[in-house]
Design a protein around this motif. Structure first.
Motif, PDB file in Angstrom:
ATOM      1  N   HIS A  63       0.836  -1.208   0.000  1.00  0.00           N
ATOM      2  CA  HIS A  63       0.000   0.000   0.000  1.00  0.00           C
ATOM      3  C   HIS A  63       0.872   1.261   0.000  1.00  0.00           C
ATOM      4  O   HIS A  63       0.612   2.214  -0.745  1.00  0.00           O
ATOM      5  CB  HIS A  63      -0.919  -0.004   1.228  1.00  0.00           C
ATOM      6  N   GLU A  64       1.917   1.239   0.822  1.00  0.00           N
ATOM      7  CA  GLU A  64       2.813   2.414   0.865  1.00  0.00           C
ATOM      8  C   GLU A  64       3.459   2.625  -0.504  1.00  0.00           C
ATOM      9  O   GLU A  64       3.639   3.765  -0.935  1.00  0.00           O
ATOM     10  CB  GLU A  64       3.895   2.216   1.943  1.00  0.00           C
ATOM     11  N   PHE A  65       3.755   1.545  -1.184  1.00  0.00           N
ATOM     12  CA  PHE A  65       4.330   1.673  -2.533  1.00  0.00           C
ATOM     13  C   PHE A  65       3.333   2.349  -3.475  1.00  0.00           C
ATOM     14  O   PHE A  65       3.703   3.218  -4.273  1.00  0.00           O
ATOM     15  CB  PHE A  65       4.735   0.293  -3.067  1.00  0.00           C
ATOM     16  N   LEU A  66       2.050   1.987  -3.398  1.00  0.00           N
ATOM     17  CA  LEU A  66       1.028   2.632  -4.234  1.00  0.00           C
ATOM     18  C   LEU A  66       0.990   4.129  -3.964  1.00  0.00           C
ATOM     19  O   LEU A  66       0.901   4.942  -4.892  1.00  0.00           O
ATOM     20  CB  LEU A  66      -0.373   2.093  -3.900  1.00  0.00           C
ATOM     21  N   GLU A  67       1.025   4.495  -2.683  1.00  0.00           N
ATOM     22  CA  GLU A  67       0.945   5.915  -2.331  1.00  0.00           C
ATOM     23  C   GLU A  67       2.159   6.668  -2.850  1.00  0.00           C
ATOM     24  O   GLU A  67       2.026   7.779  -3.368  1.00  0.00           O
ATOM     25  CB  GLU A  67       0.812   6.074  -0.816  1.00  0.00           C
ATOM     26  N   ALA A  68       3.335   6.059  -2.721  1.00  0.00           N
ATOM     27  CA  ALA A  68       4.556   6.713  -3.207  1.00  0.00           C
ATOM     28  C   ALA A  68       4.499   6.869  -4.724  1.00  0.00           C
ATOM     29  O   ALA A  68       4.852   7.914  -5.277  1.00  0.00           O
ATOM     30  CB  ALA A  68       5.782   5.894  -2.798  1.00  0.00           C
ATOM     31  N   PHE A  69       4.017   5.843  -5.410  1.00  0.00           N
ATOM     32  CA  PHE A  69       3.899   5.909  -6.866  1.00  0.00           C
ATOM     33  C   PHE A  69       2.965   7.048  -7.277  1.00  0.00           C
ATOM     34  O   PHE A  69       3.274   7.842  -8.165  1.00  0.00           O
ATOM     35  CB  PHE A  69       3.391   4.574  -7.435  1.00  0.00           C
ATOM     36  N   LEU A  70       1.797   7.132  -6.617  1.00  0.00           N
ATOM     37  CA  LEU A  70       0.818   8.172  -6.960  1.00  0.00           C
ATOM     38  C   LEU A  70       1.391   9.571  -6.729  1.00  0.00           C
ATOM     39  O   LEU A  70       1.220  10.461  -7.565  1.00  0.00           O
ATOM     40  CB  LEU A  70      -0.428   8.026  -6.080  1.00  0.00           C
ATOM     41  N   ALA A  71       2.061   9.749  -5.610  1.00  0.00           N
ATOM     42  CA  ALA A  71       2.628  11.064  -5.292  1.00  0.00           C
ATOM     43  C   ALA A  71       3.629  11.462  -6.374  1.00  0.00           C
ATOM     44  O   ALA A  71       3.625  12.604  -6.865  1.00  0.00           O
ATOM     45  CB  ALA A  71       3.296  11.028  -3.923  1.00  0.00           C
ATOM     46  N   GLU A  72       4.463  10.526  -6.777  1.00  0.00           N
ATOM     47  CA  GLU A  72       5.468  10.810  -7.804  1.00  0.00           C
ATOM     48  C   GLU A  72       4.802  11.101  -9.153  1.00  0.00           C
ATOM     49  O   GLU A  72       5.158  12.047  -9.854  1.00  0.00           O
ATOM     50  CB  GLU A  72       6.419   9.599  -7.903  1.00  0.00           C
ATOM     51  N   PHE A  73       3.827  10.282  -9.510  1.00  0.00           N
ATOM     52  CA  PHE A  73       3.115  10.445 -10.784  1.00  0.00           C
ATOM     53  C   PHE A  73       2.484  11.835 -10.854  1.00  0.00           C
ATOM     54  O   PHE A  73       2.624  12.551 -11.861  1.00  0.00           O
ATOM     55  CB  PHE A  73       2.022   9.362 -10.896  1.00  0.00           C
ATOM     56  N   LEU A  74       1.779  12.238  -9.779  1.00  0.00           N
ATOM     57  CA  LEU A  74       1.052  13.510  -9.809  1.00  0.00           C
ATOM     58  C   LEU A  74       2.024  14.689  -9.773  1.00  0.00           C
ATOM     59  O   LEU A  74       1.767  15.732 -10.397  1.00  0.00           O
ATOM     60  CB  LEU A  74       0.039  13.565  -8.660  1.00  0.00           C
ATOM     61  N   ALA A  75       3.150  14.516  -9.108  1.00  0.00           N
ATOM     62  CA  ALA A  75       4.168  15.581  -9.107  1.00  0.00           C
ATOM     63  C   ALA A  75       4.741  15.762 -10.511  1.00  0.00           C
ATOM     64  O   ALA A  75       4.887  16.889 -11.007  1.00  0.00           O
ATOM     65  CB  ALA A  75       5.273  15.256  -8.111  1.00  0.00           C
ATOM     66  N   GLU A  76       5.018  14.660 -11.200  1.00  0.00           N
ATOM     67  CA  GLU A  76       5.555  14.763 -12.559  1.00  0.00           C
ATOM     68  C   GLU A  76       4.501  15.314 -13.513  1.00  0.00           C
ATOM     69  O   GLU A  76       4.818  16.026 -14.465  1.00  0.00           O
ATOM     70  CB  GLU A  76       6.040  13.385 -13.034  1.00  0.00           C
ATOM     71  N   TRP A  77       3.230  15.003 -13.253  1.00  0.00           N
ATOM     72  CA  TRP A  77       2.144  15.443 -14.136  1.00  0.00           C
ATOM     73  C   TRP A  77       2.133  16.962 -14.236  1.00  0.00           C
ATOM     74  O   TRP A  77       1.934  17.537 -15.299  1.00  0.00           O
ATOM     75  CB  TRP A  77       0.797  14.925 -13.595  1.00  0.00           C
ATOM     76  N   ASP A  78       2.318  17.626 -13.106  1.00  0.00           N
ATOM     77  CA  ASP A  78       2.292  19.085 -13.072  1.00  0.00           C
ATOM     78  C   ASP A  78       3.686  19.683 -13.139  1.00  0.00           C
ATOM     79  O   ASP A  78       3.852  20.879 -12.909  1.00  0.00           O
ATOM     80  CB  ASP A  78       1.605  19.568 -11.780  1.00  0.00           C
ATOM     81  N   ALA A  79       4.663  18.860 -13.397  1.00  0.00           N
ATOM     82  CA  ALA A  79       6.063  19.301 -13.384  1.00  0.00           C
ATOM     83  C   ALA A  79       6.434  19.944 -12.064  1.00  0.00           C
ATOM     84  O   ALA A  79       7.372  20.733 -11.997  1.00  0.00           O
ATOM     85  CB  ALA A  79       6.367  20.239 -14.560  1.00  0.00           C
ATOM     86  N   SER A  80       5.701  19.623 -11.004  1.00  0.00           N
ATOM     87  CA  SER A  80       6.063  20.240  -9.727  1.00  0.00           C
ATOM     88  C   SER A  80       7.317  19.588  -9.143  1.00  0.00           C
ATOM     89  O   SER A  80       7.893  20.109  -8.202  1.00  0.00           O
ATOM     90  CB  SER A  80       4.897  20.209  -8.730  1.00  0.00           C
TER      91      SER A  80
END
Ligand code: ADP
Ligand code: NI
Length: 224
Positions: A201-218
């Protein structure tokens, strides 16, 4: 397990492997292989009937309602017929059919069916294979197969209140994380599965956080 039971397991594995070869929607033979291995280990910890668990894990996706036009009866029916054909007792066929009828995720708002201990173990194993690194990979494989977008900002996740709503869903792969994957760790039956789920589960959360950060180039800000 008796030699006779071991031989029935081996014949079942061959049957399922032949039936499921070539699926690219996340339900290939290797999904079954992983669920079987997880389920056998969980069964040991829970002292569940290893023979019933292994048979049910092997047969659990033989005809899933989400891919056979919405027929909930066909999977349990095929599995029971196969087990009777092995010369096995009616009680074993019925126990496995009942597990297969109850194991599947039918939408975030749909109440779960009661399951035997063996069914709970198989369901946990199936759910563990939907999270962690394998879960991420399966979600995107499924999304590509279904022609859905990876992500669409502003499109809210849906709480599916019926199996039909879940079956006919029009989602994005990222929304699927919120509609199912992130919910699974709190919907497990056995303590052993809950332990394994924590890290996945923690891996899913880390993946999502990274994905959404890259999505907005943040993520760019990290390197200023
Ligand atoms: P299960 O074997 O648990 O019944 P499903 O048939 O619901 O699984 O889905 C097969 C795989 O595809 C799972 O890993 C699941 O999380 C994933 N999946 C299902 N629906 C979607 C979707 N709309 N977008 C992305 N992945 C999905
Ligand atoms: Ni499955």
């Amino acid at each position: 397990m008796t030699p006779e039971q071991a031989s029935r397991i081996a014949r079942t594995a061959e049957y399922v492997r032949a039936e499921m070869r070539g699926d690219s929607s996340g339900h290939d033979w290797w999904h079954v292989h992983r669920v079987r291995n997880l389920a056998v280990r969980l069964a040991e910890r829970e002292q569940a009937d290893a023979y019933i668990v292994e048979l049910a894990a092997l047969l659990h996706d033989i005809s899933d309602y989400k891919r056979n036009g919405g027929d909930h009866e066909r999977g349990p029916w095929l599995a029971a017929g196969w087990i009777r054909g092995l010369g096995e007792a009616e009680g074993v066929a019925a126990a496995v059919a009942e597990i297969i009828a109850g194991v599947s995720f039918a939408g975030a708002g749909v109440p779960p069916k009661p399951l035997s201990l063996e069914g709970q173990v198989v369901q946990d194993a199936d759910r563990l294979d939907a999270i962690g690194a394998i879960g991420v990979a399966r979600a995107f494989a499924f999304g590509g197969h279904a022609g859905e977008l990876m992500h669409e900002p502003g499109r809210p996740p849906q709480p599916h209140a019926s199996a039909e709503a879940y079956l006919n869903r029009d989602s994005t792969t990222i929304n699927h994380f919120y509609e199912k994957l992130l919910l699974l760790k709190d919907r497990l039956n056995t303590p052993g599965a809950r332990q394994i789920a924590q890290h996945r589960h923690e891996f899913l959360e880390a993946f999502l956080a990274e994905f959404l950060a890259e999505w907005d180039a943040s993520d760019v800000a990290r390197f200023r």
